[in-house]
Design an enzyme around this catalytic site. Structure first.
Site, PDB file in Angstrom:
ATOM      1  N   GLY A 141       0.776  -1.236   0.000  1.00  0.00           N
ATOM      2  CA  GLY A 141       0.000   0.000   0.000  1.00  0.00           C
ATOM      3  C   GLY A 141       0.810   1.290   0.000  1.00  0.00           C
ATOM      4  N   GLU A 160      -5.588  -6.121  -4.629  1.00  0.00           N
ATOM      5  CA  GLU A 160      -4.446  -7.013  -4.338  1.00  0.00           C
ATOM      6  C   GLU A 160      -4.957  -8.451  -4.369  1.00  0.00           C
ATOM      7  OE1 GLU A 160      -1.026  -7.037  -3.805  1.00  0.00           O
ATOM      8  OE2 GLU A 160      -1.381  -9.176  -3.531  1.00  0.00           O
ATOM      9  N   ASP A 209       1.752  -1.508 -10.670  1.00  0.00           N
ATOM     10  CA  ASP A 209       3.039  -1.706  -9.981  1.00  0.00           C
ATOM     11  C   ASP A 209       3.200  -3.231  -9.880  1.00  0.00           C
ATOM     12  OD1 ASP A 209       5.350  -0.882  -8.595  1.00  0.00           O
ATOM     13  OD2 ASP A 209       4.359  -1.160  -6.670  1.00  0.00           O
ATOM     14  N   CYS A 263      10.415  -3.183  -9.700  1.00  0.00           N
ATOM     15  CA  CYS A 263      11.654  -2.863  -8.975  1.00  0.00           C
ATOM     16  C   CYS A 263      12.745  -3.877  -9.344  1.00  0.00           C
ATOM     17  CB  CYS A 263      11.405  -2.780  -7.480  1.00  0.00           C
ATOM     18  SG  CYS A 263      10.543  -4.182  -6.804  1.00  0.00           S
TER      19      CYS A 263
HETATM   20  N1  SAM Z   1       2.179  -1.234  -5.103  1.00  0.00           N
HETATM   21  C1  SAM Z   1       2.640  -1.877  -3.908  1.00  0.00           C
HETATM   22  C2  SAM Z   1       3.216  -0.831  -2.968  1.00  0.00           C
HETATM   23  O1  SAM Z   1       3.666   0.222  -3.426  1.00  0.00           O
HETATM   24  O2  SAM Z   1       3.194  -1.053  -1.742  1.00  0.00           O
HETATM   25  C3  SAM Z   1       3.639  -2.989  -4.211  1.00  0.00           C
HETATM   26  C4  SAM Z   1       3.086  -4.006  -5.173  1.00  0.00           C
HETATM   27  S1  SAM Z   1       4.101  -5.414  -5.390  1.00  0.00           S
HETATM   28  C5  SAM Z   1       5.361  -4.815  -6.399  1.00  0.00           C
HETATM   29  C6  SAM Z   1       3.141  -6.366  -6.497  1.00  0.00           C
HETATM   30  C7  SAM Z   1       1.893  -6.953  -5.876  1.00  0.00           C
HETATM   31  O3  SAM Z   1       1.124  -7.604  -6.908  1.00  0.00           O
HETATM   32  C8  SAM Z   1       2.165  -8.044  -4.839  1.00  0.00           C
HETATM   33  O4  SAM Z   1       1.580  -7.685  -3.620  1.00  0.00           O
HETATM   34  C9  SAM Z   1       1.491  -9.296  -5.415  1.00  0.00           C
HETATM   35  O5  SAM Z   1       0.899 -10.111  -4.441  1.00  0.00           O
HETATM   36  C10 SAM Z   1       0.451  -8.689  -6.332  1.00  0.00           C
HETATM   37  N2  SAM Z   1      -0.034  -9.571  -7.421  1.00  0.00           N
HETATM   38  C11 SAM Z   1       0.558 -10.664  -7.940  1.00  0.00           C
HETATM   39  N3  SAM Z   1      -0.203 -11.190  -8.910  1.00  0.00           N
HETATM   40  C12 SAM Z   1      -1.296 -10.405  -9.020  1.00  0.00           C
HETATM   41  C13 SAM Z   1      -2.454 -10.425  -9.829  1.00  0.00           C
HETATM   42  N4  SAM Z   1      -2.639 -11.376 -10.749  1.00  0.00           N
HETATM   43  N5  SAM Z   1      -3.386  -9.478  -9.661  1.00  0.00           N
HETATM   44  C14 SAM Z   1      -3.221  -8.507  -8.724  1.00  0.00           C
HETATM   45  N6  SAM Z   1      -2.153  -8.425  -7.922  1.00  0.00           N
HETATM   46  C15 SAM Z   1      -1.195  -9.366  -8.063  1.00  0.00           C
END
Ligand code: SAM
Length: 332
Positions: A141, A160, A209, A263
């Protein structure tokens, strides 16, 4: 490979050799000499830096005074439209971590610790008051909180897929956002790949993201078997990222725009995914973000030779932010 640790009592982080070998091969090919200096930062946590994003909903002048005493200064301050006046983020050149704030029932947190480069996707998104916004992969988040520091969206949909992380996302939102505003936020637990079909042409702005290799944390995987498995699964990430982007495009209103971020340094998960989208979706075009990159170039080191709609932050000593890839597209 053991690291020297000067911080008393803290467990030592250990580099996962399998991951380092893998990166060494791939990034020497993709980045040449640049990889050597990036590697030196990524593998040496004692030179890592942490930025402090202030929560405008729980302002404290005492905190700002303390930050000043400890050598922090405000980043991203300028007259440009990319640098929203309300976004207050403090950084300093020297490494070290400001203590994280503990959860206190009924009290909003005053700040969020993050990698300063994580704010670039948010700045590139340029959310304006009243716009309907989707944060497709939102947990834990950090970027959702940052978006709300910059503007008051009309509807704000934070999604998420992962169950546990979705709970974490809810907790973050509750710890930072006050009550009347929290009602504008919808938290869902959908597969981001399906949101485009479920919510077609609903949003003016979408942040993707994406799940990615997360180079910095992978290097310190403590379970070798898990790290090896993840490296094998790494090949599947570009396809997932592509599908998330396609879904995001469907969810955008014509004229709306999206920001894609990761990242990782990996070209396969960055420029290659964006090029594939540009070549396969006739209704999207690249958006120039080079002016924004120039506006923040004092704080970040970017890979040179990127196209105007993308940037890649390279960690460097004293500016140990990133890796962070950002690209912006517009739906016609
Ligand atoms: N935007 C967040 C932040 O700034 O705190 C970080 C996001 S992290 C890079 C990517 C997220 O995408 C992870 O929490 C992961 O569980 C989620 N994710 C993975 N596959 C996904 C999907 N098919 N649909 C939605 N979210 C997904």
């Amino acid at each position: 490979l053991k690291l020297e640790n000067k911080t008393k009592g803290k467990p030592q982080k250990q580099i996962c050799q399998v991951v380092l070998d893998h990166f060494e091969k791939q990034y020497t090919t993709e980045l040449g000499h640049t990889w050597t200096s990036v590697r030196d930062v990524l593998t040496y946590p004692l030179c890592w830096q942490y930025a402090i994003l202030l929560n405008k909903f729980s302002q404290s002048s005492e905190l700002e005074n303390t930050l000043g005493v400890k050598g922090y200064h405000p980043a991203f301050q300028g007259p440009l439209p990319y640098l929203p006046a309300l976004l207050k983020c403090y950084i300093r050149r020297t490494p070290g971590r400001f203590p994280a704030q503990k959860h206190q029932a009924g009290k909003l947190k005053e700040y969020y610790l993050l990698n300063a480069a994580s704010l670039l996707p948010v700045l590139a998104l340029e959310v304006k008051d009243g716009e309907d916004v989707l944060d497709l992969c939102a947990a834990p988040g950090g970027k959702s909180i940052a978006i709300l520091q910059c503007a008051y969206p009309g509807q704000f949909h934070c999604n998420e897929y992962d169950d546990l992380r979705s709970r974490w996302l809810k907790q973050t939102i509750e710890s930072f956002i006050p009550y009347p505003l929290i009602n504008l936020i919808t938290v869902s637990k959908l597969d981001g790949r399906q949101i485009g079909d479920l919510k077609p042409e609903l949003y003016e702005k979408v942040l993707v993201d994406a799940p990615c290799s997360n180079d910095r944390s992978w290097l310190f995987s403590s379970d070798i078997q898990q790290a090896t498995l993840r490296l094998m699964q790494r090949k599947e990430l570009p396809s997932l990222q592509f599908q998330l982007l396609r879904s995001a495009i469907k969810a955008l209103r014509p004229g709306g725009s999206l920001v894609y971020s990761t990242c990782t340094l990996s070209r396969a998960e960055n420029s290659d995914v964006i090029n594939l989208i540009l070549n396969s979706c006739s209704n999207v075009m690249p958006v120039d973000i080079s002016e924004m990159a120039r506006a923040v170039s004092q704080e970040f080191t970017f890979l040179s030779g990127m196209q105007q709609h993308e940037l890649l932050v390279l960690p460097e000593k004293g500016r140990a932010w990133g890796p962070m890839y950002v690209a912006k597209l517009k739906k016609m």
